[in-house]
Design a protein around this motif. Sequence first.
Motif, mmCIF file in Angstrom:
data_model
loop_
_atom_site.group_PDB
_atom_site.id
_atom_site.type_symbol
_atom_site.label_atom_id
_atom_site.label_comp_id
_atom_site.label_asym_id
_atom_site.label_seq_id
_atom_site.Cartn_x
_atom_site.Cartn_y
_atom_site.Cartn_z
ATOM 1 N N THR A 98 0.893 -1.223 0.432
ATOM 2 C CA THR A 98 -0.158 0.216 -0.205
ATOM 3 C C THR A 98 1.407 1.421 -0.232
ATOM 4 O OG1 THR A 98 -0.186 0.372 2.626
ATOM 5 C CG2 THR A 98 -2.646 -1.170 1.114
ATOM 6 N N GLU A 99 0.601 2.699 0.057
ATOM 7 C CA GLU A 99 1.007 3.674 0.066
ATOM 8 C C GLU A 99 1.923 4.145 1.149
ATOM 9 O OE1 GLU A 99 -1.199 7.331 0.102
ATOM 10 O OE2 GLU A 99 -3.221 5.468 -0.339
ATOM 11 N N TYR A 100 1.338 3.333 2.517
ATOM 12 C CA TYR A 100 1.943 3.671 3.583
ATOM 13 C C TYR A 100 2.939 1.639 3.444
ATOM 14 C CZ TYR A 100 -2.699 5.900 4.083
ATOM 15 O OH TYR A 100 -3.381 6.890 3.741
ATOM 16 N N GLY A 101 3.116 1.427 3.045
ATOM 17 C CA GLY A 101 4.369 0.468 3.384
ATOM 18 C C GLY A 101 3.441 -1.406 2.845
ATOM 19 N N GLU A 102 4.095 -2.629 3.345
ATOM 20 C CA GLU A 102 3.473 -3.186 3.004
ATOM 21 C C GLU A 102 2.514 -3.644 4.061
ATOM 22 O OE1 GLU A 102 6.022 -7.165 3.423
ATOM 23 O OE2 GLU A 102 5.596 -7.373 1.174
ATOM 24 N N LEU A 103 0.936 -4.226 3.375
ATOM 25 C CA LEU A 103 0.345 -4.782 4.948
ATOM 26 C C LEU A 103 0.632 -6.332 4.586
ATOM 27 C CD1 LEU A 103 -1.645 -3.140 7.072
ATOM 28 C CD2 LEU A 103 -2.580 -3.759 4.757
ATOM 29 N N THR A 104 1.150 -6.733 6.799
ATOM 30 C CA THR A 104 0.794 -7.816 6.655
ATOM 31 C C THR A 104 -0.127 -8.812 7.494
ATOM 32 O OG1 THR A 104 2.525 -7.677 8.236
ATOM 33 C CG2 THR A 104 3.100 -8.225 6.565
ATOM 34 N N GLU A 105 -0.914 -7.939 8.176
ATOM 35 C CA GLU A 105 -1.991 -7.920 9.364
ATOM 36 C C GLU A 105 -2.786 -6.980 8.798
ATOM 37 O OE1 GLU A 105 -0.763 -7.866 13.079
ATOM 38 O OE2 GLU A 105 0.156 -10.025 12.791
ATOM 39 N N ALA A 106 -4.418 -7.077 9.084
ATOM 40 C CA ALA A 106 -4.997 -5.999 8.632
ATOM 41 C C ALA A 106 -6.588 -6.441 9.674
ATOM 42 C CB ALA A 106 -5.967 -5.438 7.418
ATOM 43 N N VAL A 107 -7.161 -5.945 9.982
ATOM 44 C CA VAL A 107 -8.341 -6.200 10.340
ATOM 45 C C VAL A 107 -9.794 -7.166 9.520
ATOM 46 C CG1 VAL A 107 -11.298 -5.362 11.317
ATOM 47 C CG2 VAL A 107 -9.185 -3.875 11.697
ATOM 48 N N THR A 108 -9.438 -8.420 10.665
ATOM 49 C CA THR A 108 -10.300 -9.237 9.653
ATOM 50 C C THR A 108 -11.892 -9.146 10.134
ATOM 51 O OG1 THR A 108 -9.946 -11.172 10.972
ATOM 52 C CG2 THR A 108 -8.572 -11.080 9.327
ATOM 53 N N LYS A 109 -12.495 -8.692 11.510
ATOM 54 C CA LYS A 109 -13.049 -9.298 11.632
ATOM 55 C C LYS A 109 -14.049 -7.735 13.191
ATOM 56 C CE LYS A 109 -14.365 -12.722 14.116
ATOM 57 N NZ LYS A 109 -15.164 -14.475 15.174
ATOM 58 N N VAL A 110 -14.998 -7.678 13.029
ATOM 59 C CA VAL A 110 -15.442 -6.372 14.210
ATOM 60 C C VAL A 110 -16.969 -7.291 14.932
ATOM 61 C CG1 VAL A 110 -15.966 -4.098 14.672
ATOM 62 C CG2 VAL A 110 -14.390 -4.867 12.555
ATOM 63 N N THR A 111 -16.563 -7.250 15.966
ATOM 64 C CA THR A 111 -17.429 -8.346 16.412
ATOM 65 C C THR A 111 -18.353 -7.248 17.582
ATOM 66 O OG1 THR A 111 -16.892 -10.612 16.159
ATOM 67 C CG2 THR A 111 -18.666 -10.060 18.043
ATOM 68 N N TRP A 112 -19.757 -7.014 17.371
ATOM 69 C CA TRP A 112 -20.473 -6.166 18.242
ATOM 70 C C TRP A 112 -21.454 -7.365 19.146
ATOM 71 C CZ3 TRP A 112 -19.325 -4.654 13.809
ATOM 72 C CH2 TRP A 112 -19.267 -3.648 13.217
ATOM 73 N N SER A 113 -22.001 -7.719 20.040
ATOM 74 C CA SER A 113 -21.964 -8.474 21.976
ATOM 75 C C SER A 113 -22.626 -7.299 22.466
ATOM 76 C CB SER A 113 -21.167 -9.474 21.274
ATOM 77 O OG SER A 113 -20.483 -8.741 22.356
ATOM 78 N N GLY A 114 -23.627 -8.062 23.327
ATOM 79 C CA GLY A 114 -24.096 -7.622 24.564
ATOM 80 C C GLY A 114 -25.235 -6.579 25.017
ATOM 81 N N GLY A 115 -25.292 -6.335 23.615
ATOM 82 C CA GLY A 115 -27.002 -5.542 23.394
ATOM 83 C C GLY A 115 -27.729 -6.217 22.967
ATOM 84 N N LYS A 116 -28.595 -5.468 22.202
ATOM 85 C CA LYS A 116 -30.304 -5.982 21.812
ATOM 86 C C LYS A 116 -30.762 -5.273 21.205
ATOM 87 C CE LYS A 116 -34.411 -6.397 24.630
ATOM 88 N NZ LYS A 116 -35.622 -7.087 25.639
ATOM 89 N N ILE A 117 -31.489 -5.901 20.089
ATOM 90 C CA ILE A 117 -32.478 -5.120 18.957
ATOM 91 C C ILE A 117 -33.915 -6.296 18.866
ATOM 92 C CG2 ILE A 117 -32.324 -4.556 16.785
ATOM 93 C CD1 ILE A 117 -29.195 -5.016 16.230
ATOM 94 N N GLY A 118 -34.561 -5.110 19.405
ATOM 95 C CA GLY A 118 -35.977 -6.639 19.737
ATOM 96 C C GLY A 118 -36.617 -6.537 18.032
ATOM 97 N N PRO A 119 -38.033 -7.187 18.420
ATOM 98 C CA PRO A 119 -38.746 -7.086 17.689
ATOM 99 C C PRO A 119 -38.935 -5.747 16.577
ATOM 100 C CG PRO A 119 -39.012 -9.118 19.263
ATOM 101 C CD PRO A 119 -38.126 -7.614 20.074
ATOM 102 N N GLY A 120 -38.603 -6.155 15.268
ATOM 103 C CA GLY A 120 -39.648 -5.008 14.420
ATOM 104 C C GLY A 120 -38.948 -3.492 15.180
ATOM 105 N N GLN A 121 -37.560 -3.609 15.590
ATOM 106 C CA GLN A 121 -36.143 -2.420 15.425
ATOM 107 C C GLN A 121 -35.249 -2.904 14.654
ATOM 108 O OE1 GLN A 121 -35.659 -2.411 20.044
ATOM 109 N NE2 GLN A 121 -37.367 -1.845 20.022
ATOM 110 N N PHE A 122 -34.509 -2.155 14.792
ATOM 111 C CA PHE A 122 -32.974 -2.772 14.046
ATOM 112 C C PHE A 122 -31.601 -1.685 14.667
ATOM 113 C CE2 PHE A 122 -34.527 1.932 12.414
ATOM 114 C CZ PHE A 122 -32.968 2.192 11.744
ATOM 115 N N GLN A 123 -30.692 -1.585 14.383
ATOM 116 C CA GLN A 123 -29.887 -1.137 14.861
ATOM 117 C C GLN A 123 -28.623 -1.337 13.737
ATOM 118 O OE1 GLN A 123 -29.164 0.315 18.198
ATOM 119 N NE2 GLN A 123 -27.057 0.955 16.490
ATOM 120 N N GLU A 124 -27.911 0.333 13.845
ATOM 121 C CA GLU A 124 -26.737 0.653 12.933
ATOM 122 C C GLU A 124 -25.252 0.710 13.627
ATOM 123 O OE1 GLU A 124 -28.208 4.327 11.193
ATOM 124 O OE2 GLU A 124 -29.284 3.449 9.618
#
Length: 257
Positions: A98-124
Amino acid sequence: MSFSAARRALAVTAGAAALTLGLAVPALAHVTISPGSAEQGGFTKVAFRVPNERDDASTSKVEVTFPTDHPLAFVSVKPVPGWKVEVTEGELPKPVTTEYGELTEAVTKVTWSGGKIGPGQFQEFEVSMGRLPADTDRLVFPATQTYSSGEVVAWDDEPKADGSEPEHPAPVLMLTPAAAGSDGHGGHPASPGAHATPSVAPAAVAAGAPAGSSDGTARLLGGAGLAAGLAGLAAGLVGLRRGSRTAPAAGPEAKRP
């Protein structure tokens, strides 16, 4: 326009609107990314929009997998009240220059947990990331949605070549060529410092659970909306035909000697 004609027109319009809503409901049930496009070579902020499809369970965890064939050098997440976020870094299958040099590691996953999206609802869930690659026209972010009942639904189907929608489409960010004179930030002021990858130790990725049952609730709602739309449209057309047959003749030219 007479009152009866206006009423018939309203019935037709209502039926058409209900028909449109019935057709749109299933698409709204998918995990999506918003906005759906960004400029190549720049930074952007997106939101993974997660609706709850079940009326008897809440969404308790959301996992989004990031591409490793086109890794992103800088990823940061916006805190969501009531939710714990975990950013997982991993070694890439092969180094990427990349323009910042050689990339050997990167973000592979993001996990959100512990919350609640109820019926008829959404979350961003908002993520800032970049720079976006310039050698592809899309980035695919497979997502996994876990319910409080234990059901797991994988939104990981890639777009079909014929343009039709798969059963469980993965969120897709379309990439467009950068506009002339663009600063590469896609309307969101950013810099590598502002988008630094969170400092986390690489974590082992747990084996994913199989996809859960199909989105029956969304299909049921879509079918109900479709039926209501057809019924309303048919009622409006019947009323329109009946009115044209029974409407009295008007004007002198309609009278015969």
